[in-house]
Design an enzyme around this catalytic site. Structure first.
Site, PDB file in Angstrom:
ATOM      1  N   CYS A  56      15.360  60.687  34.168  1.00  0.00           N
ATOM      2  CA  CYS A  56      14.778  61.492  35.249  1.00  0.00           C
ATOM      3  C   CYS A  56      13.304  61.109  35.469  1.00  0.00           C
ATOM      4  O   CYS A  56      12.466  61.317  34.591  1.00  0.00           O
ATOM      5  CB  CYS A  56      14.909  62.975  34.891  1.00  0.00           C
ATOM      6  SG  CYS A  56      13.978  64.098  35.953  1.00  0.00           S
ATOM      7  N   CYS A  59      10.913  64.036  35.247  1.00  0.00           N
ATOM      8  CA  CYS A  59      10.736  64.448  33.841  1.00  0.00           C
ATOM      9  C   CYS A  59       9.775  63.495  33.133  1.00  0.00           C
ATOM     10  O   CYS A  59       8.900  63.929  32.377  1.00  0.00           O
ATOM     11  CB  CYS A  59      12.075  64.469  33.113  1.00  0.00           C
ATOM     12  SG  CYS A  59      13.316  65.562  33.844  1.00  0.00           S
TER      13      CYS A  59
END
Length: 169
Positions: A56, A59
Site C-alpha cells: 500500500c 501506508c
C-alpha cells in the site's frame, strides 16, 4: 575457479541490490515491535491501531510519521500495526469492518473504541489524533475521521457485504 568467483560476485551484487544490511522498512519495524492488540487495549494507555499492507503506497508514505509518533509518545500511547495480508488478523479485519487501507482504529486508555480514521494521514494529523487520545479529548475534526457509536447495530437492516481491503489492488 573463475566460475566460483563470478558466482560470488553475482551473489554480492544481488545482496546489495536487494537492500543489503539496511534496517527494516518503518512499516515492518513498527509491526514487529507492536504489542499484541489485547495487551495494548488492556494496559491503561490509549491505542492507535493501523491496518496496513506492505504494498500500500499510502501506508508506506505514512510509515515515517507513524514511526515518529510511536517514538515520541512511547509509554503514553500504544501504536499497533496489523497487516491485512496476514490471515492471523482476519478476526480483527472482520471485527473492525476493514474495507480499505490505511484504516486507523482509535481506543481510549480503558480500551474502548473512540473513533476511526480512513485514508492516509499527514504527520500533523497523526499528531492531532494521538494528542487527543493521550489527553482523552474529543477527536479533531478531520475529513475521514469519525467517532464510534455506542449504539448496537443488531436492529439495523441487512446490507450487502462490504468489499475487502485487498479488493481494490
Amino acid at each position: 575457479m573463475l566460475l566460483a568467483a563470478l558466482a560470488a560476485l553475482l551473489a554480492v551484487a544481488l545482496f546489495a541490490l536487494r537492500g543489503g544490511l539496511q534496517p527494516a522498512a518503518p512499516l515492518e519495524k513498527l509491526a514487529r515491535q507492536s504489542l499484541d492488540l489485547p495487551v495494548a487495549l488492556a494496559n491503561g494507555r490509549p491505542t492507535l491501531v493501523e491496518f496496513y499492507a506492505d504494498w500500500c503506497e499510502a501506508c508506506q508514505a505514512m510509515a515515517p510519521a507513524m514511526e515518529a509518533i510511536e517514538q515520541e509518545h512511547r509509554g503514553a500511547l500504544d501504536v499497533v500495526l496489523l497487516n491485512v495480508d496476514n490471515p492471523r488478523w482476519q478476526p480483527e479485519l472482520d471485527r473492525f469492518e476493514v474495507n480499505g487501507i490505511p484504516q486507523l482504529e482509535l481506543f481510549s486508555a480503558d480500551g474502548h473504541p473512540v473513533g476511526r480514521s480512513l485514508g492516509a494521514r499527514s504527520r500533523p494529523e497523526l499528531e492531532a489524533l494521538s494528542g487527543a487520545l493521550i489527553a482523552a479529548a474529543p477527536l479533531p475534526r478531520l475529513a475521514g475521521v469519525g467517532t464510534v457509536s455506542s449504539l448496537s447495530q443488531a436492529g439495523a437492516a441487512a446490507t450487502a457485504p462490504l468489499a475487502g481491503p485487498r479488493s481494490h489492488g
